[in-house]
Design an enzyme around this catalytic site. Structure first.
Site, PDB file in Angstrom:
ATOM      1  N   GLY A   1      11.853   3.303  50.852  1.00 31.27           N
ATOM      2  CA  GLY A   1      13.237   3.587  51.503  1.00 31.27           C
ATOM      3  C   GLY A   1      13.321   4.698  52.184  1.00 31.27           C
TER       4      GLY A   1
ATOM      5  N   ARG B   1       0.021  -3.645  46.551  1.00 31.37           N
ATOM      6  CA  ARG B   1       0.066  -3.477  45.094  1.00 31.37           C
ATOM      7  C   ARG B   1       1.021  -4.581  44.461  1.00 31.37           C
ATOM      8  NH1 ARG B   1       5.569  -2.074  45.417  1.00 31.37           N
ATOM      9  NH2 ARG B   1       6.112  -0.686  47.367  1.00 31.37           N
TER      10      ARG B   1
HETATM   11  P1  ADP Z   1       8.998  -2.467  45.788  1.00 27.63           P
HETATM   12  O1  ADP Z   1       8.847  -3.112  46.957  1.00 27.63           O
HETATM   13  O2  ADP Z   1       8.032  -2.994  44.965  1.00 27.63           O
HETATM   14  O3  ADP Z   1      10.492  -2.836  45.376  1.00 27.63           O
HETATM   15  P2  ADP Z   1       9.982   0.136  46.020  1.00 27.63           P
HETATM   16  O4  ADP Z   1      10.161   0.517  47.576  1.00 27.63           O
HETATM   17  O5  ADP Z   1      11.185  -0.233  45.380  1.00 27.63           O
HETATM   18  O6  ADP Z   1       8.983  -0.998  45.897  1.00 27.63           O
HETATM   19  O7  ADP Z   1       9.050   1.106  45.249  1.00 27.63           O
HETATM   20  C1  ADP Z   1       8.529   0.882  43.807  1.00 27.63           C
HETATM   21  C2  ADP Z   1       8.494   2.089  43.453  1.00 27.63           C
HETATM   22  O8  ADP Z   1       7.711   3.064  44.191  1.00 27.63           O
HETATM   23  C3  ADP Z   1       9.739   2.913  43.335  1.00 27.63           C
HETATM   24  O9  ADP Z   1       9.775   3.780  42.245  1.00 27.63           O
HETATM   25  C4  ADP Z   1       9.733   3.930  44.574  1.00 27.63           C
HETATM   26  O10 ADP Z   1      10.541   5.112  44.282  1.00 27.63           O
HETATM   27  C5  ADP Z   1       8.143   4.087  44.576  1.00 27.63           C
HETATM   28  N1  ADP Z   1       7.555   4.418  45.976  1.00 27.63           N
HETATM   29  C6  ADP Z   1       7.309   3.429  46.838  1.00 27.63           C
HETATM   30  N2  ADP Z   1       6.665   3.962  47.832  1.00 27.63           N
HETATM   31  C7  ADP Z   1       6.701   5.246  47.666  1.00 27.63           C
HETATM   32  C8  ADP Z   1       6.241   6.309  48.536  1.00 27.63           C
HETATM   33  N3  ADP Z   1       5.398   6.289  49.746  1.00 27.63           N
HETATM   34  N4  ADP Z   1       6.118   7.508  47.955  1.00 27.63           N
HETATM   35  C9  ADP Z   1       6.757   7.878  46.674  1.00 27.63           C
HETATM   36  N5  ADP Z   1       7.281   6.783  46.019  1.00 27.63           N
HETATM   37  C10 ADP Z   1       7.236   5.447  46.347  1.00 27.63           C
HETATM   38  P1  ADP Z   2       9.740   0.980  53.006  1.00 25.11           P
HETATM   39  O1  ADP Z   2       8.262   1.372  53.169  1.00 25.11           O
HETATM   40  O2  ADP Z   2      10.462   2.264  52.720  1.00 25.11           O
HETATM   41  O3  ADP Z   2       9.890  -0.247  52.176  1.00 25.11           O
HETATM   42  P2  ADP Z   2      10.320  -0.749  55.193  1.00 25.11           P
HETATM   43  O4  ADP Z   2       9.482  -0.412  56.546  1.00 25.11           O
HETATM   44  O5  ADP Z   2       9.927  -1.783  54.430  1.00 25.11           O
HETATM   45  O6  ADP Z   2      10.151   0.448  54.279  1.00 25.11           O
HETATM   46  O7  ADP Z   2      11.755  -0.934  55.396  1.00 25.11           O
HETATM   47  C1  ADP Z   2      12.759  -0.767  54.207  1.00 25.11           C
HETATM   48  C2  ADP Z   2      14.349  -1.371  54.823  1.00 25.11           C
HETATM   49  O8  ADP Z   2      14.683  -0.891  55.826  1.00 25.11           O
HETATM   50  C3  ADP Z   2      14.188  -2.767  55.122  1.00 25.11           C
HETATM   51  O9  ADP Z   2      13.851  -3.750  54.099  1.00 25.11           O
HETATM   52  C4  ADP Z   2      15.178  -3.106  56.114  1.00 25.11           C
HETATM   53  O10 ADP Z   2      16.526  -3.223  55.105  1.00 25.11           O
HETATM   54  C5  ADP Z   2      15.480  -1.800  56.515  1.00 25.11           C
HETATM   55  N1  ADP Z   2      14.703  -1.755  57.928  1.00 25.11           N
HETATM   56  C6  ADP Z   2      13.416  -1.434  58.285  1.00 25.11           C
HETATM   57  N2  ADP Z   2      13.286  -1.668  59.336  1.00 25.11           N
HETATM   58  C7  ADP Z   2      14.161  -2.107  60.005  1.00 25.11           C
HETATM   59  C8  ADP Z   2      14.627  -2.462  61.374  1.00 25.11           C
HETATM   60  N3  ADP Z   2      13.356  -2.354  62.389  1.00 25.11           N
HETATM   61  N4  ADP Z   2      15.860  -2.911  61.585  1.00 25.11           N
HETATM   62  C9  ADP Z   2      16.527  -3.240  60.765  1.00 25.11           C
HETATM   63  N5  ADP Z   2      16.478  -2.676  59.418  1.00 25.11           N
HETATM   64  C10 ADP Z   2      15.307  -2.298  58.919  1.00 25.11           C
END
Ligand code: ADP
Ligand code: ADP
Ligand code: MG
Length: 450
Positions: free
Chosen positions: A165, A292
């Site tokens: 996020g 993963r």
């Molecule tokens: P999921 O999609 O499995 O719900 P999350 O985005 O919640 O994954 O991430 C799972 C865990 O990995 C969380 O504890 C988050 O803080 C950590 N995490 C995910 N991506 C990263 C990253 N690029 N750098 C550091 N921590 C990450």
């Molecule tokens: P992360 O690698 O941190 O999980 P994501 O690219 O999966 O990042 O985006 C995380 C969240 O941010 C999404 O689940 C969505 O709620 C919001 N988001 C990301 N991209 C967009 C977009 N283009 N428009 C609206 N919301 C977005």
């Protein structure tokens, strides 16, 4: 089958992996930091080995020490869990070079999907719909502004290496673009070690719907249906459910097929997730692939009766998938609430400390994946998620009823948690009606916004 593996993680996911190993008769080695001597995963594994100081960089991210621990204890493979080294291509590559089985996809694929701009590029060339945007090089801020104008505001500036996020900014006009672009670059460099950015159209009020993939090393790829993960705070998931009440069978089938095609396009192996954003017209776009096991995997397990971690271990042992797409039957409804040691009334500030009292809910249809026990001290160094509460019902309504009952029963003394906050989500009329998007928490639970 692998005989003995090392688990390069901590907390509830390490415990979850140990459980799967026990059932498959695989011996386990836990690693732990100096801050995790008394942690449950440390105590539960067959062996445990300390790999460094409490800070993640000294222990759970310490590749040299983890690999030494693996060799010293005679492990054949490493399960990385999620977070930490799970999406680190360098780590997966070294494992391969040391003849240690990395339980996940090939390092090349981790590298490819870890660069979210390149991932978009590859999916586009495979005819997978991606969010309108731009993933090429941006030479200057003027160049960036030109691209932004072509795509049209509002849009999102995203770090190609981002995750969890973090590294996402929304901008509504050129002024905001100028203001945020350099800052986003600096932030990305500081958080992720590189400053590559990409731009996406901001999808208004979307739903986050993702598909669970299983792929064996023989080239068979299936999906286990979808998870609805729209309930988010700061772009991080809070509560997830499966199936999604937004999809009808037609859209579900179409998205599932696209997800499988996306995984095949990168020659994917092991468990992974294709994340989509879906707009209010039901138009869906590839957002990213997580290479993963995912936090919310249990809800898929509940509705398919497939143990995803066991499947990961079988695939890594070079076994062919025993399940075909037609064998996957979705039954009932599951919800997961992430239980965090944090204070929703103080901007969700983490609340580490000693758990002085604990009563864990149970009963039919209630599952708790956690690593806490009475007397356990939650260390301040890691993520605030201390467990996951999962309920299963024959339909959505009953899964909600069970979740409310289970949240009510859950008693954690000594630290502040988000249990009451989760309860509020479940009580909200719009949630009950399945009428919600990624803006729900920001817009509907306004009492909690700073
Ligand atoms: P999921 O999609 O499995 O719900 P999350 O985005 O919640 O994954 O991430 C799972 C865990 O990995 C969380 O504890 C988050 O803080 C950590 N995490 C995910 N991506 C990263 C990253 N690029 N750098 C550091 N921590 C990450
Ligand atoms: P992360 O690698 O941190 O999980 P994501 O690219 O999966 O990042 O985006 C995380 C969240 O941010 C999404 O689940 C969505 O709620 C919001 N988001 C990301 N991209 C967009 C977009 N283009 N428009 C609206 N919301 C977005
Ligand atoms: Mg994501």
């Amino acid at each position: 089958m692998l005989n003995k593996i090392l688990i390069a993680n901590r907390g509830e996911i390490a415990v979850r992996i140990i459980r799967a190993c026990r059932e498959l008769n695989i011996r386990t080695v836990a690693i732990y930091s100096e801050g995790d001597k008394d942690a449950l995963h440390t105590q539960m594994a067959d062996e445990a080995i300390c790999v460094g100081g409490p800070l993640s960089k000294d222990s759970y991210l310490n590749m040299a020490n983890i690999l030494s621990a693996c060799v010293l204890t005679g492990c054949e493979g490493i399960h990385p869990g999620f977070g930490f080294l799970s999406e680190n291509p360098k780590f997966a590559k070294i494992c391969k070079e040391c003849n240690i089985k990395f339980i996940g996809p090939d390092f090349e694929v981790i590298e490819l999907m870890g660069d979210k701009a390149r991932a978009r590029e590859i999916m586009k060339s495979a005819n997978i719909p991606v969010i309108p945007g731009y993933e090429g090089d941006i030479n200057s801020i003027e160049h960036g502004l030109e691209i932004a104008n072509t795509i049209g505001y509002p849009l999102m500036i995203k770090a190609a290496a981002g995750g969890g996020g973090k590294g996402i900014r929304i901008v509504y006009n050129a002024e905001e673009f100028k203001h945020n672009y350099e800052a986003a670059k600096l932030e990305s460099k500081a958080c992720f070690g590189e400053d590559k950015l990409y731009i996406e159209k901001y999808i208004q009020n979307p739903r986050h719907i993702e598909f669970q993939i299983l792929a064996d090393e023989q080239g068979n790829v299936i999906h286990l249906g979808e998870r609805e993960c729209s309930l988010q705070r700061n772009n991080q998931k809070v509560l997830e459910e499966a199936p999604s009440c937004f999809l009808d069978d037609k859209l579900r089938k179409e998205m599932g097929e696209v997800a499988v095609r996306a995984a095949k396009a990168v020659n994917y192996k092991n468990a992974g997730t294709i994340e989509f954003l879906v707009d209010d017209n039901g138009k869906f776009y590839f957002m990213e692939m997580n290479t993963r096991i995912q936090v919310e995997h249990p809800i898929t397990e509940m509705i398919t009766n497939i143990d995803i971690v066991k499947e990961q271990l079988k695939i890594a042992s070079n076994q062919k998938l025993e399940i075909t797409q037609d064998d996957v039957k979705i039954q009932g409804h599951a919800i997961e609430c992430r239980i965090n040691a944090e204070d929703p009334n103080n901007n969700f500030r983490p609340c580490p400390g000693v758990i002085s009292e604990l009563y864990v809910p149970s009963g039919l249809g209630v599952r708790v994946d956690s690593a806490i026990y009475c007397g356990y001290e939650i260390p301040p160094y890691y993520d605030s998620m201390i467990g996951k509460l999962i309920t299963y019902g024959d339909n959505r309504e009953n899964a909600i009823i069970k979740m409310k009952r289970a949240l009510d029963e859950f008693a954690i003394g000594g630290v502040t948690t988000n249990i009451d906050f989760q309860y509020e989500i479940l009580e909200h009329e719009d949630f009950v009606n399945g009428n919600y998007t990624t803006s729900f928490i920001d817009e509907k639970l306004v009492n909690y916004n700073a």
